[in-house]
Design a protein around this motif. Structure first.
Motif, mmCIF file in Angstrom:
data_model
loop_
_atom_site.group_PDB
_atom_site.id
_atom_site.type_symbol
_atom_site.label_atom_id
_atom_site.label_comp_id
_atom_site.label_asym_id
_atom_site.label_seq_id
_atom_site.Cartn_x
_atom_site.Cartn_y
_atom_site.Cartn_z
ATOM 1 N N GLN A 142 0.842 -1.190 0.000
ATOM 2 C CA GLN A 142 0.000 0.000 0.000
ATOM 3 C C GLN A 142 0.881 1.245 0.000
ATOM 4 N N ILE A 143 0.383 2.291 -0.644
ATOM 5 C CA ILE A 143 1.096 3.561 -0.685
ATOM 6 C C ILE A 143 0.062 4.679 -0.600
ATOM 7 N N THR A 144 0.421 5.771 0.046
ATOM 8 C CA THR A 144 -0.458 6.928 0.142
ATOM 9 C C THR A 144 0.121 8.043 -0.719
ATOM 10 N N ILE A 145 -0.718 8.596 -1.593
ATOM 11 C CA ILE A 145 -0.307 9.667 -2.503
ATOM 12 C C ILE A 145 -1.054 10.935 -2.096
ATOM 13 N N GLU A 146 -0.328 12.043 -2.065
ATOM 14 C CA GLU A 146 -0.945 13.347 -1.797
ATOM 15 C C GLU A 146 -0.993 14.123 -3.104
ATOM 16 N N ASP A 147 -2.187 14.609 -3.481
ATOM 17 C CA ASP A 147 -2.311 15.355 -4.739
ATOM 18 C C ASP A 147 -1.980 16.830 -4.536
ATOM 19 N N GLU A 148 -2.129 17.613 -5.609
ATOM 20 C CA GLU A 148 -1.781 19.041 -5.570
ATOM 21 C C GLU A 148 -2.625 19.822 -4.573
ATOM 22 N N GLN A 149 -3.830 19.329 -4.267
ATOM 23 C CA GLN A 149 -4.718 20.007 -3.320
ATOM 24 C C GLN A 149 -4.502 19.538 -1.880
ATOM 25 N N GLY A 150 -3.527 18.666 -1.672
ATOM 26 C CA GLY A 150 -3.236 18.176 -0.330
ATOM 27 C C GLY A 150 -4.107 17.013 0.120
ATOM 28 N N GLN A 151 -4.918 16.477 -0.794
ATOM 29 C CA GLN A 151 -5.773 15.339 -0.477
ATOM 30 C C GLN A 151 -4.955 14.053 -0.547
ATOM 31 N N LYS A 180 -4.720 9.847 -0.715
ATOM 32 C CA LYS A 180 -5.492 8.709 -1.175
ATOM 33 C C LYS A 180 -4.600 7.480 -1.131
ATOM 34 N N ASP A 181 -5.156 6.355 -0.672
ATOM 35 C CA ASP A 181 -4.405 5.106 -0.580
ATOM 36 C C ASP A 181 -4.532 4.314 -1.872
ATOM 37 N N TYR A 182 -3.409 3.731 -2.295
ATOM 38 C CA TYR A 182 -3.351 2.905 -3.495
ATOM 39 C C TYR A 182 -2.651 1.595 -3.184
ATOM 40 N N SER A 183 -2.988 0.571 -3.959
ATOM 41 C CA SER A 183 -2.268 -0.699 -3.941
ATOM 42 C C SER A 183 -1.271 -0.676 -5.085
ATOM 43 N N VAL A 184 -0.080 -1.205 -4.846
ATOM 44 C CA VAL A 184 0.929 -1.297 -5.890
ATOM 45 C C VAL A 184 0.639 -2.570 -6.687
ATOM 46 N N GLU A 185 0.143 -2.407 -7.902
ATOM 47 C CA GLU A 185 -0.200 -3.541 -8.747
ATOM 48 C C GLU A 185 1.019 -4.066 -9.485
ATOM 49 N N LEU A 232 -0.535 1.784 -9.998
ATOM 50 C CA LEU A 232 -1.214 1.857 -8.705
ATOM 51 C C LEU A 232 -2.726 1.835 -8.900
ATOM 52 N N THR A 233 -3.435 1.149 -7.996
ATOM 53 C CA THR A 233 -4.893 1.112 -8.077
ATOM 54 C C THR A 233 -5.511 1.437 -6.722
ATOM 55 N N SER A 234 -6.668 2.066 -6.797
ATOM 56 C CA SER A 234 -7.507 2.261 -5.610
ATOM 57 C C SER A 234 -8.850 1.629 -5.953
ATOM 58 N N ASN A 235 -9.835 1.839 -5.130
ATOM 59 C CA ASN A 235 -11.155 1.261 -5.400
ATOM 60 C C ASN A 235 -11.760 1.766 -6.699
ATOM 61 N N ASP A 236 -11.440 3.006 -7.070
ATOM 62 C CA ASP A 236 -12.092 3.613 -8.222
ATOM 63 C C ASP A 236 -11.143 4.197 -9.261
ATOM 64 N N GLU A 237 -9.842 3.913 -9.158
ATOM 65 C CA GLU A 237 -8.894 4.588 -10.030
ATOM 66 C C GLU A 237 -7.629 3.748 -10.214
ATOM 67 N N THR A 238 -7.058 3.822 -11.409
ATOM 68 C CA THR A 238 -5.752 3.237 -11.692
ATOM 69 C C THR A 238 -4.879 4.343 -12.247
ATOM 70 N N ILE A 239 -3.671 4.483 -11.689
ATOM 71 C CA ILE A 239 -2.761 5.514 -12.170
ATOM 72 C C ILE A 239 -1.381 4.912 -12.429
ATOM 73 N N LEU A 240 -0.654 5.568 -13.324
ATOM 74 C CA LEU A 240 0.708 5.184 -13.648
ATOM 75 C C LEU A 240 1.611 6.336 -13.240
ATOM 76 N N ASN A 269 19.835 8.584 -3.612
ATOM 77 C CA ASN A 269 19.499 7.274 -3.041
ATOM 78 C C ASN A 269 18.120 7.213 -2.399
ATOM 79 N N GLU A 270 17.237 8.126 -2.739
ATOM 80 C CA GLU A 270 15.848 8.092 -2.283
ATOM 81 C C GLU A 270 14.956 7.993 -3.511
ATOM 82 N N GLN A 271 13.888 7.224 -3.389
ATOM 83 C CA GLN A 271 12.948 7.083 -4.492
ATOM 84 C C GLN A 271 11.666 7.843 -4.187
ATOM 85 N N TYR A 272 11.096 8.437 -5.225
ATOM 86 C CA TYR A 272 9.813 9.104 -5.087
ATOM 87 C C TYR A 272 9.045 8.945 -6.383
ATOM 88 N N LEU A 273 7.732 9.148 -6.326
ATOM 89 C CA LEU A 273 6.862 8.984 -7.478
ATOM 90 C C LEU A 273 6.539 10.329 -8.108
#
Length: 84
Positions: A9-18, A20-25, A38-46, A54-58
């Motif tokens: 599981q991963i939590t992503i923060e959007d531009e508005q500060g919201q 959302k939890d995603y599963s790493v597919e 990444l997928t959530s209940n209603d969305e799939t994103i790449l 030496n740090e990774q980010y999305l």
């Protein structure tokens, strides 16, 4: 894979500060870049996986042509080598 199996599981923060939890597919490499599907209940994103000191980010992919070509190539690879 059992549909009830817990995925990473991963939590992503959007531009508005919201947040959302995603599963790493899937995590995969293509054209010298790494990507996360990444997928959530209603969305799939790449997203592209970037390394910095030496740090990774999305990072979101804003170019729809880049996103579509990567997803299309991923689908072809999955169809050619289906999971057991």
């Amino acid at each position: 894979m059992d549909s009830n199996e817990v995925r990473d599981q991963i939590t992503i923060e959007d531009e508005q500060g919201q947040e959302k939890d995603y599963s790493v597919e899937a995590l995969f490499d293509m054209e010298d870049h790494s990507y996360a599907l990444l997928t959530s209940n209603d969305e799939t994103i790449l997203m592209r996986v970037e390394d910095n000191n030496n740090e990774q980010y999305l990072v979101g992919i804003s170019d729809p042509n880049e996103r579509d070509s990567i997803l299309h190539a991923y689908e072809i690879a999955v169809e050619a080598n289906p999971a057991e």
